[in-house]
Design an enzyme around this catalytic site. Sequence first.
Site: not given
Length: 260
Positions: A109, A178
Amino acid sequence: MKLSELNSFKVKDEKITCLTAYDASFAKLFDDCGVDAILVGDSLGNVIQGSENTLGVTMGDMIYHTQAVAKSVKSALLIADMPYRSYDNAEQTLKNAQSLMSAGAQMVKFEGGAEHEASFKILQENSIPVCGHLGLQPQSVIEMGGYKVQGRDESSAQKILDDALLLESLGVSVLVLECVPAQLAAKISKHLTIPTIGIGAGVNCDGQVLVSYDMLGINTGRVPKFVKNFLIESNNITTAVNEFIRSVKTQEFPTDQHSY
Ligand code: KIV
């Protein structure tokens, strides 16, 4: 969860559960509980190393913790974070991603969008599965002026959506969102065929991730609004993790109280 199963979760509308782990013991407990994905997050800079941010985490740190976690993960999809400045150009990205895969990761990631196009492309060409990360990007905390919700105005929301679509077209398998408004995360999740995993991004993402220390009420400092301490109403860590899984699957977590 196998990599090949990722999309079927979205198709059958089953929420994906993900927790961070940094060592073999917690990873085993989460895996035994049936968490779908385990992330060796560079949040280890905060929760393990006691730093204010993730900028000091090195490739050496990520390899060490990925190796430890990989020893006990049997069923969950194991994702490892690429740390700050480890994906500045395509060649460096490939070399570092290969190191994390050799350490036991099944997917890497990294944070950011169009500015990393060459890095996404080289990983796609080399069949290394990638998880994107948009919205609040902790590695850019200084540029972003702090840990702030992203995509609140029309142009920044559009930029996140455009980046998300670009990442999907560049072969990214799953996308962490996020700290973005719940409505924006819902829109992005609807537009993408790949699953989104939210943290502070509302209940309509295709899955949820939390930093494991946060969901067990272990904090060295600030506790973001999106965190829920699952240990408060549980007798032990296993019960708390099972409750996290149950609450995500039934969409009882996150509530509006944990969203923007
Ligand atoms: O490093 C990390 O733990 C993360 C999660 C917050 C998604 O990137």
